[in-house]
Design an enzyme around this catalytic site. Structure first.
Site, PDB file in Angstrom:
ATOM      1  N   HIS A 192     -25.637  18.672   5.260  1.00  0.00           N
ATOM      2  CA  HIS A 192     -25.603  19.753   4.272  1.00  0.00           C
ATOM      3  C   HIS A 192     -25.569  21.076   5.040  1.00  0.00           C
ATOM      4  CE1 HIS A 192     -27.006  21.394   0.216  1.00  0.00           C
ATOM      5  NE2 HIS A 192     -27.092  22.443   1.016  1.00  0.00           N
ATOM      6  N   CYS A 227     -30.228  29.942  -0.969  1.00  0.00           N
ATOM      7  CA  CYS A 227     -31.579  29.448  -1.236  1.00  0.00           C
ATOM      8  C   CYS A 227     -32.424  30.624  -1.698  1.00  0.00           C
ATOM      9  CB  CYS A 227     -32.189  28.813   0.004  1.00  0.00           C
ATOM     10  SG  CYS A 227     -33.893  28.253  -0.291  1.00  0.00           S
ATOM     11  N   HIS A 241     -24.539  25.157   5.689  1.00  0.00           N
ATOM     12  CA  HIS A 241     -24.233  26.478   5.149  1.00  0.00           C
ATOM     13  C   HIS A 241     -23.341  27.200   6.153  1.00  0.00           C
ATOM     14  CE1 HIS A 241     -27.400  26.866   1.800  1.00  0.00           C
ATOM     15  NE2 HIS A 241     -27.365  25.598   2.171  1.00  0.00           N
ATOM     16  N   ARG A 254     -26.316  22.480  -9.087  1.00  0.00           N
ATOM     17  CA  ARG A 254     -27.732  22.714  -8.828  1.00  0.00           C
ATOM     18  C   ARG A 254     -27.924  23.720  -7.701  1.00  0.00           C
ATOM     19  NH1 ARG A 254     -31.608  22.825  -4.853  1.00  0.00           N
ATOM     20  NH2 ARG A 254     -30.588  21.027  -3.859  1.00  0.00           N
ATOM     21  N   ASP A 255     -27.586  23.333  -6.495  1.00  0.00           N
ATOM     22  CA  ASP A 255     -27.828  24.194  -5.343  1.00  0.00           C
ATOM     23  C   ASP A 255     -26.987  25.459  -5.404  1.00  0.00           C
ATOM     24  OD1 ASP A 255     -28.890  24.983  -2.925  1.00  0.00           O
ATOM     25  OD2 ASP A 255     -27.547  23.767  -1.715  1.00  0.00           O
ATOM     26  N   ASN A 263     -23.144  27.683   0.637  1.00  0.00           N
ATOM     27  CA  ASN A 263     -22.868  26.336   1.112  1.00  0.00           C
ATOM     28  C   ASN A 263     -21.433  26.213   1.609  1.00  0.00           C
ATOM     29  OD1 ASN A 263     -25.270  24.617   0.323  1.00  0.00           O
ATOM     30  ND2 ASN A 263     -24.833  25.570  -1.634  1.00  0.00           N
TER      31      ASN A 263
END
Length: 306
Positions: A214, A247, A216, A21-22, A256
């Site tokens: 989470h 993003c 980056h 997803r991300d 990420n």
């Protein structure tokens, strides 16, 4: 690999794999649904037990995930594996429930600038939007992850105060979320600030066992920040296979934390994850071939040359 444990670390860590997803949402080229399904199934084969699968948002907002329903239809969901799906509103939740989804996530912001860019709403308005979504999901027995982005800085505001983040994080958590994921969306956090935020949230009665991190890797701090969080008691870490992601609504957000890089660290510390690094590296190298470019993961490059 030689294992050398350090004091104060957990014996086991859950990796929330966010690549499907991300990771893929930020790709310029559209990835076929069949490839996405195979990616999720390969990640399960590697031992992942939490795989964020897709997002039920409007196709015009994130066209890379416009095939979410096709992916959910084709996916062979396995016992013991959770497949969270991001939902933006009650309509998205209804679609998720129709597909038998058991885990959802909502995506909030710690700053007004990103809330406007991502949701076209203020922070307060976005939390009001999520309140009935979380309530209905919990009534249906679903797990609900609350993402909070821009926890340490954003492109419009710059550095974000801990007081501001703690206030919004507790409001999001108190909607009824079963987990709160703290996002360093543009990768500006450093270990001391990570610990300060965690301590502030614990003081505000958010249990460490319900917090995920989470990170980056924009400034190369993701692994250092992760280690600091683990030493403070966090046991859930988000990471993306091959280091994919960013993003689409914050252009300074780079990739990420790569799952391979995280695994190399955790395996070396003797921390159990259940994920096989060799199988994961093979999967990320396979995906890099489909994307037509090398992975940013240093560990993946070292192991496979991908």
């Amino acid at each position: 690999m030689t294992v050398d444990r350090l004091p104060g670390l957990p014996s086991a860590v859950t990796i929330c794999e966010v690549g499907p997803r991300d990771g893929l949402q930020n790709e310029s080229a559209l990835v076929p649904a069949a490839v996405k399904v195979e990616l999720v199934e390969r990640l399960a084969d590697a031992g992942h037990t939490v795989i964020e699968t897709t997002s039920l948002v409007r196709p015009d907002r994130v066209p890379q995930l416009a095939d979410a329903e096709e992916v959910l239809r084709r996916l062979d969901r396995r016992p013991g594996v959770r497949y969270p799906v991001l939902v933006p509103n009650q309509r998205g939740l209804a679609r998720a429930l129709d597909f038998g989804v058991t885990d959802i996530a909502v995506f909030a912001s710690a700053t007004e600038g990103f809330a406007r860019a991502n949701l076209n709403r203020s922070v307060g308005e976005s939390l009001e939007l999520f309140a009935p979504v979380v309530a209905r999901a919990r009534e249906a027995g679903l797990n609900v992850r609350g993402y909070l982005s821009m926890c340490w800085g954003d492109p419009w505001q710059g550095e974000v105060s801990l007081r501001q983040v703690i206030a919004i994080a507790t409001r999001l958590f108190n909607l009824g979320c079963t987990e709160l994921s703290l996002g360093d969306t543009i990768g500006v956090a450093t270990p001391g600030r990570v610990v300060a935020l965690l301590d502030g949230l614990v003081a505000a009665d958010v249990p460490l066992g319900r917090i995920a991190v989470h990170f980056h890797d924009t400034y190369g701090q993701a692994l250092a920040n992760t280690l600091a969080a683990l030493q403070r008691g966090v046991t859930t870490v988000d990471a993306s296979a091959g280091g994919l992601g960013g993003c689409p609504f914050a252009k300074s957000a780079t990739g990420n934390l790569a799952t391979e890089d995280l695994l190399w660290q955790l395996d070396g510390l003797g921390i159990h994850t259940g994920v096989d690094l060799t199988k994961l590296a093979e999967t990320s190298a396979w995906l890099a071939g489909h994307l037509g470019r090398p992975s940013p993961s240093r560990t993946l490059r070292a192991l496979t040359g991908a």
